[in-house]
Design a protein around this motif. Structure first.
Motif, PDB file in Angstrom:
ATOM      1  N   ARG A  93      -0.010 -16.733  24.352  1.00 18.86           N
ATOM      2  CA  ARG A  93      -0.515 -16.724  22.974  1.00 18.86           C
ATOM      3  C   ARG A  93       0.048 -15.581  22.136  1.00 18.86           C
ATOM      4  O   ARG A  93      -0.478 -15.262  21.073  1.00 18.86           O
ATOM      5  CB  ARG A  93      -2.055 -16.691  22.937  1.00 18.86           C
ATOM      6  N   SER A  94       1.121 -14.965  22.599  1.00 17.77           N
ATOM      7  CA  SER A  94       1.726 -13.868  21.851  1.00 17.77           C
ATOM      8  C   SER A  94       3.004 -14.322  21.161  1.00 17.77           C
ATOM      9  O   SER A  94       3.606 -15.343  21.509  1.00 17.77           O
ATOM     10  CB  SER A  94       2.021 -12.684  22.776  1.00 17.77           C
ATOM     11  N   ILE A  95       3.419 -13.523  20.173  1.00 18.28           N
ATOM     12  CA  ILE A  95       4.667 -13.718  19.431  1.00 18.28           C
ATOM     13  C   ILE A  95       5.473 -12.434  19.571  1.00 18.28           C
ATOM     14  O   ILE A  95       4.941 -11.342  19.344  1.00 18.28           O
ATOM     15  CB  ILE A  95       4.404 -13.987  17.937  1.00 18.28           C
ATOM     16  N   LYS A  96       6.744 -12.549  19.943  1.00 25.86           N
ATOM     17  CA  LYS A  96       7.569 -11.361  20.082  1.00 25.86           C
ATOM     18  C   LYS A  96       8.895 -11.543  19.341  1.00 25.86           C
ATOM     19  O   LYS A  96       9.456 -12.638  19.328  1.00 25.86           O
ATOM     20  CB  LYS A  96       7.836 -11.042  21.551  1.00 25.86           C
ATOM     21  N   LEU A  97       9.357 -10.459  18.741  1.00 26.49           N
ATOM     22  CA  LEU A  97      10.678 -10.422  18.119  1.00 26.49           C
ATOM     23  C   LEU A  97      11.511  -9.393  18.854  1.00 26.49           C
ATOM     24  O   LEU A  97      11.158  -8.202  18.881  1.00 26.49           O
ATOM     25  CB  LEU A  97      10.578 -10.064  16.634  1.00 26.49           C
ATOM     26  N   TRP A  98      12.616  -9.853  19.451  1.00 25.43           N
ATOM     27  CA  TRP A  98      13.530  -8.966  20.186  1.00 25.43           C
ATOM     28  C   TRP A  98      14.731  -8.699  19.306  1.00 25.43           C
ATOM     29  O   TRP A  98      15.404  -9.616  18.857  1.00 25.43           O
ATOM     30  CB  TRP A  98      13.941  -9.610  21.503  1.00 25.43           C
ATOM     31  N   ASP A  99      14.999  -7.428  19.040  1.00 29.98           N
ATOM     32  CA  ASP A  99      16.036  -7.025  18.098  1.00 29.98           C
ATOM     33  C   ASP A  99      17.374  -6.858  18.812  1.00 29.98           C
ATOM     34  O   ASP A  99      17.485  -6.113  19.786  1.00 29.98           O
ATOM     35  CB  ASP A  99      15.634  -5.706  17.428  1.00 29.98           C
ATOM     36  N   LEU A 100      18.401  -7.544  18.309  1.00 35.28           N
ATOM     37  CA  LEU A 100      19.719  -7.511  18.944  1.00 35.28           C
ATOM     38  C   LEU A 100      20.474  -6.225  18.667  1.00 35.28           C
ATOM     39  O   LEU A 100      21.420  -5.890  19.382  1.00 35.28           O
ATOM     40  CB  LEU A 100      20.553  -8.706  18.458  1.00 35.28           C
ATOM     41  N   LEU A 101      20.075  -5.489  17.633  1.00 37.96           N
ATOM     42  CA  LEU A 101      20.717  -4.212  17.334  1.00 37.96           C
ATOM     43  C   LEU A 101      20.056  -3.074  18.112  1.00 37.96           C
ATOM     44  O   LEU A 101      20.726  -2.211  18.663  1.00 37.96           O
ATOM     45  CB  LEU A 101      20.660  -3.927  15.829  1.00 37.96           C
ATOM     46  N   ALA A 102      18.715  -3.108  18.172  1.00 35.63           N
ATOM     47  CA  ALA A 102      17.988  -2.045  18.873  1.00 35.63           C
ATOM     48  C   ALA A 102      17.880  -2.313  20.370  1.00 35.63           C
ATOM     49  O   ALA A 102      17.527  -1.417  21.133  1.00 35.63           O
ATOM     50  CB  ALA A 102      16.594  -1.901  18.277  1.00 35.63           C
ATOM     51  N   HIS A 103      18.163  -3.538  20.783  1.00 39.64           N
ATOM     52  CA  HIS A 103      18.060  -3.946  22.192  1.00 39.64           C
ATOM     53  C   HIS A 103      16.642  -3.744  22.740  1.00 39.64           C
ATOM     54  O   HIS A 103      16.458  -3.286  23.864  1.00 39.64           O
ATOM     55  CB  HIS A 103      19.049  -3.170  23.070  1.00 39.64           C
ATOM     56  N   LYS A 104      15.654  -4.093  21.925  1.00 45.82           N
ATOM     57  CA  LYS A 104      14.268  -3.961  22.379  1.00 45.82           C
ATOM     58  C   LYS A 104      13.356  -4.833  21.525  1.00 45.82           C
ATOM     59  O   LYS A 104      13.755  -5.326  20.456  1.00 45.82           O
ATOM     60  CB  LYS A 104      13.812  -2.509  22.290  1.00 45.82           C
ATOM     61  N   THR A 105      12.136  -5.018  22.006  1.00 44.92           N
ATOM     62  CA  THR A 105      11.117  -5.745  21.246  1.00 44.92           C
ATOM     63  C   THR A 105      10.618  -4.848  20.128  1.00 44.92           C
ATOM     64  O   THR A 105      10.130  -3.742  20.375  1.00 44.92           O
ATOM     65  CB  THR A 105       9.946  -6.143  22.157  1.00 44.92           C
ATOM     66  N   THR A 106      10.767  -5.302  18.891  1.00 46.00           N
ATOM     67  CA  THR A 106      10.347  -4.499  17.743  1.00 46.00           C
ATOM     68  C   THR A 106       9.046  -4.999  17.126  1.00 46.00           C
ATOM     69  O   THR A 106       8.401  -4.266  16.380  1.00 46.00           O
ATOM     70  CB  THR A 106      11.439  -4.484  16.665  1.00 46.00           C
TER      71      THR A 106
END
Length: 297
Positions: A93-106
């Protein structure tokens, strides 16, 4: 190994050869996949690792592997329109955005959906994300203004009677289509955030929906083993839609531009930045957003 497939297309006297450029085996059951809008990257989700693989589309090389990204099965993973972030939703039930520049979940959002989050889609600008859930609801998340951090998502009211399986924005983000296990396709007006039309005809679960780029057609797939193509070009002339417009309004508000001080209309789906200046003043100023190409390392 390159495998070549010969596929006949409806031309007069020729067949077109389609080649599989590369093939790669990943661990586990792959539950979702998507290509980046710029065509450079691919993402897929794996179960039971609850992870995502981000690969170079040209070579198939795995660039990033994020294991245990979610606590349960990832149901959908998709790139944002700028090819800079990967959104994923899950049975947790979660939503995650993984950043391709920061190489982490933002961004990590507890959706407060009451059941599995089954699908997600970005608006063309990338400012908004829509989530669909087995709790029979859809929610909109304003990623640009960040209001979700304090207020949560905006629920679309009076929706489906069954679990929502899928959602898809039109290219201009003025329309949203959703498919449900109640065997219907719903169309939502993004100005008023209200459901304007229900499409009935499938005899079993609707499993996926999509809107054509010209906003004239909606396609739906179903467990009843059929694909249906709906012509919605003249939707605004349907009495049911006209009545909803009359009773629920258009969702348009009039505000004063902070720069030129003139009145201008806005919809409820616009961001906080757009709520302060009219379109003419925004066009005079350089954009603060500078999309960068995703890394290949």
């Amino acid at each position: 190994t390159v495998v070549c497939l010969c596929v006949c297309v409806p031309t007069i006297d020729c067949c077109v050869s389609v080649c599989v450029q590369w093939r790669r085996r990943q661990a586990g059951l792959l539950t979702s996949c998507s290509s980046s809008p710029d065509g450079r990257l691919l993402v897929c989700a794996s179960d039971p690792q609850n992870g995502v693989y981000i690969s170079d589309a040209a070579s198939g090389q795995t660039l990033h592997h994020v294991n245990d990204h979610h606590r349960s099965t990832i149901t959908r993973c998709v790139f944002d329109p700028q090819s800079q972030r990967v959104a994923s939703v899950s049975a947790d039930r979660s939503i995650k955005l993984w950043d391709l520049l920061a190489h982490k979940t933002t961004v990590n959002i507890d959706s407060n959906h009451g059941n599995v989050v089954s699908d997600c889609c970005f608006s063309t600008s990338g400012y908004f994300l829509c989530t669909a859930s087995w709790d029979k609801s859809l929610k909109l998340w304003d990623l640009q203004a960040g209001g979700f951090r304090s207020q949560g998502g905006t629920a679309l009211q009076r929706g489906h009677e069954g679990s929502v399986s899928s959602c898809s924005f039109s290219a201009d983000a003025s329309l949203l289509a959703s498919g449900s296990y109640d065997r219907t396709v719903a169309l939502w007006d993004m100005l008023s955030l209200c459901q304007t039309l229900i499409l009935r005809g499938h005899s079993d679960w609707v499993t996926d929906v999509s809107i054509s780029a010209d906003r004239k057609l909606v396609v739906s797939a179903s467990k009843d083993r059929t694909v249906r193509l709906w012509n919605i070009q003249n939707m605004e002339e349907i009495p049911q839609v006209l009545e909803k417009r009359r009773t629920e309004g258009t969702g348009i508000h009039i505000l004063k531009c902070e720069e030129c001080r003139k009145a201008f209309p806005v919809s409820r789906l616009q961001t906080s930045e757009l709520l302060t200046r009219c379109v003419f003043c925004r066009l005079k100023s350089p954009s603060r957003y500078r999309p960068q190409p995703p890394p290949l390392m």
